[in-house]
Design a protein around this motif. Structure first.
Motif, PDB file in Angstrom:
ATOM      1  N   THR A 261       0.836  -1.197   0.000  1.00  0.00           N
ATOM      2  CA  THR A 261       0.000   0.000   0.000  1.00  0.00           C
ATOM      3  C   THR A 261       0.873   1.251   0.000  1.00  0.00           C
ATOM      4  O   THR A 261       2.057   1.198   0.330  1.00  0.00           O
TER       5      THR A 261
ATOM      6  N   ILE B 191       1.115   5.679  -1.588  1.00  0.00           N
ATOM      7  CA  ILE B 191       0.828   6.622  -2.669  1.00  0.00           C
ATOM      8  C   ILE B 191       1.838   6.338  -3.776  1.00  0.00           C
ATOM      9  O   ILE B 191       3.046   6.482  -3.582  1.00  0.00           O
TER      10      ILE B 191
ATOM     11  N   THR C 285     -10.443  -0.550  -8.318  1.00  0.00           N
ATOM     12  CA  THR C 285     -10.390  -0.597  -6.851  1.00  0.00           C
ATOM     13  C   THR C 285     -11.142  -1.813  -6.324  1.00  0.00           C
ATOM     14  O   THR C 285     -11.289  -1.976  -5.121  1.00  0.00           O
TER      15      THR C 285
ATOM     16  N   ASP D  13      -3.676   6.252  -4.869  1.00  0.00           N
ATOM     17  CA  ASP D  13      -3.650   5.864  -3.460  1.00  0.00           C
ATOM     18  C   ASP D  13      -4.001   4.379  -3.389  1.00  0.00           C
ATOM     19  O   ASP D  13      -5.154   3.996  -3.526  1.00  0.00           O
TER      20      ASP D  13
ATOM     21  N   THR E 138      -4.756   1.566  -1.374  1.00  0.00           N
ATOM     22  CA  THR E 138      -5.170   1.274   0.002  1.00  0.00           C
ATOM     23  C   THR E 138      -5.311  -0.221   0.255  1.00  0.00           C
ATOM     24  O   THR E 138      -5.395  -0.644   1.402  1.00  0.00           O
TER      25      THR E 138
ATOM     26  N   LYS F  74       6.830   4.532  -5.554  1.00  0.00           N
ATOM     27  CA  LYS F  74       6.099   4.715  -4.296  1.00  0.00           C
ATOM     28  C   LYS F  74       6.598   5.999  -3.661  1.00  0.00           C
ATOM     29  O   LYS F  74       7.754   6.107  -3.264  1.00  0.00           O
TER      30      LYS F  74
ATOM     31  N   GLU G 277       3.668   6.661   2.260  1.00  0.00           N
ATOM     32  CA  GLU G 277       2.684   5.736   2.826  1.00  0.00           C
ATOM     33  C   GLU G 277       1.289   6.330   2.644  1.00  0.00           C
ATOM     34  O   GLU G 277       1.126   7.532   2.546  1.00  0.00           O
ATOM     35  N   THR G 278       0.300   5.471   2.627  1.00  0.00           N
ATOM     36  CA  THR G 278      -1.081   5.934   2.459  1.00  0.00           C
ATOM     37  C   THR G 278      -1.704   6.313   3.794  1.00  0.00           C
ATOM     38  O   THR G 278      -1.252   5.915   4.833  1.00  0.00           O
TER      39      THR G 278
END
Length: 184
Positions: free
Chosen positions: A80, A82, A108, A143, A145, A180, A183-184
Motif C-alpha cells: 500500500t 501513494i 479498486t 492511493d 489502500t 512509491k 505511505e497511504t
C-alpha cells in the motif's frame, strides 16, 4: 580556547542545524520499478494484455522493494501507499495523419470495474515519405489502500488501426514506471 564573550560562532550553529536536519530525513523512495514492452504491438490494444513485458533487466538497472507483479495486462502493487504511475509510449505510423490515445486505468475492486485515471493524446502528422514517429507520456498518482483490489492496466488506441507501439528488450522504449512516493 573559546570565543570571547558576546561573539557567536555562526559556523558551529549552522553545522549543528544541518546535522540535526540530516538525522530527520527518512530516505528515498520505498518502491520503484520499471517494466517495458519487448515486442511491437500493432493497432488498438484495449487493454494491452501481451505477455511480451519484462522488468527492465539491464545490468545497471534495478528496482527498489519487492517490485510490481504483471499478469495478462494487469499490474499489481507490492504494498500500500501513494504511487506515481507513468507510461511512456513510443509509436511508429506507416500511413496517414491521425491521433493515438494512451490511457492508464485503475480498478479498486480487483477488475470488477475500471476507471480512466489519466489519458494523453498524440497527433501524428504523416511525412511525405517514410514513417512518422511519436511519443506520449501519461502519468497519475494512485492511493493504493488495498493491494488485492487496487491495480492498473494500460490502453492504446490508434486512430487508423495500424500504428505500432514500439518495443525494445535492450533499453526502455515503451515503458511503465512505478514509484512509491509515500505511505497511504
Amino acid at each position: 580556547g573559546g570565543l570571547p564573550d558576546g561573539i557567536v560562532d555562526t559556523d558551529m550553529i549552522a553545522n549543528n542545524a544541518v546535522t540535526s536536519a540530516k538525522s530527520t530525513i527518512t530516505g528515498g523512495l520505498a518502491g520503484a520499478d520499471v517494466w517495458r514492452l519487448t515486442s511491437d504491438l500493432t493497432g488498438n490494444q484495449l487493454p494491452i494484455t501481451t505477455g511480451n513485458m519484462e522488468r527492465a533487466d539491464d545490468s545497471y538497472m534495478t528496482k527498489i522493494g519487492t517490485g510490481m507483479s504483471y499478469s495478462s495486462g494487469v499490474f499489481s502493487f507490492p504494498d500500500t501507499g501513494i504511487w506515481k504511475v507513468t507510461w511512456i509510449g513510443n509509436t511508429e505510423h506507416p500511413t496517414s495523419t491521425h491521433q493515438t490515445v494512451f490511457t492508464i486505468e485503475v480498478t479498486t475492486n480487483n477488475g470488477g470495474a475500471w476507471d480512466t485515471a489519466a489519458r494523453s493524446r498524440q497527433g501524428v502528422y504523416k511525412q511525405t515519405t517514410g514513417n512518422s514517429f511519436g511519443c506520449a507520456i501519461t502519468s497519475c498518482i494512485i492511493d493504493v489502500t488495498d493491494t488485492s483490489n487496487v491495480k492498473v492496466r494500460f490502453e492504446f488506441i490508434d486512430g487508423q488501426g495500424n500504428g505500432i507501439l514500439q518495443s525494445n528488450s535492450l533499453g526502455n522504449e515503451t515503458m511503465f514506471e512505478f514509484l512509491k512516493l509515500a505511505e497511504t
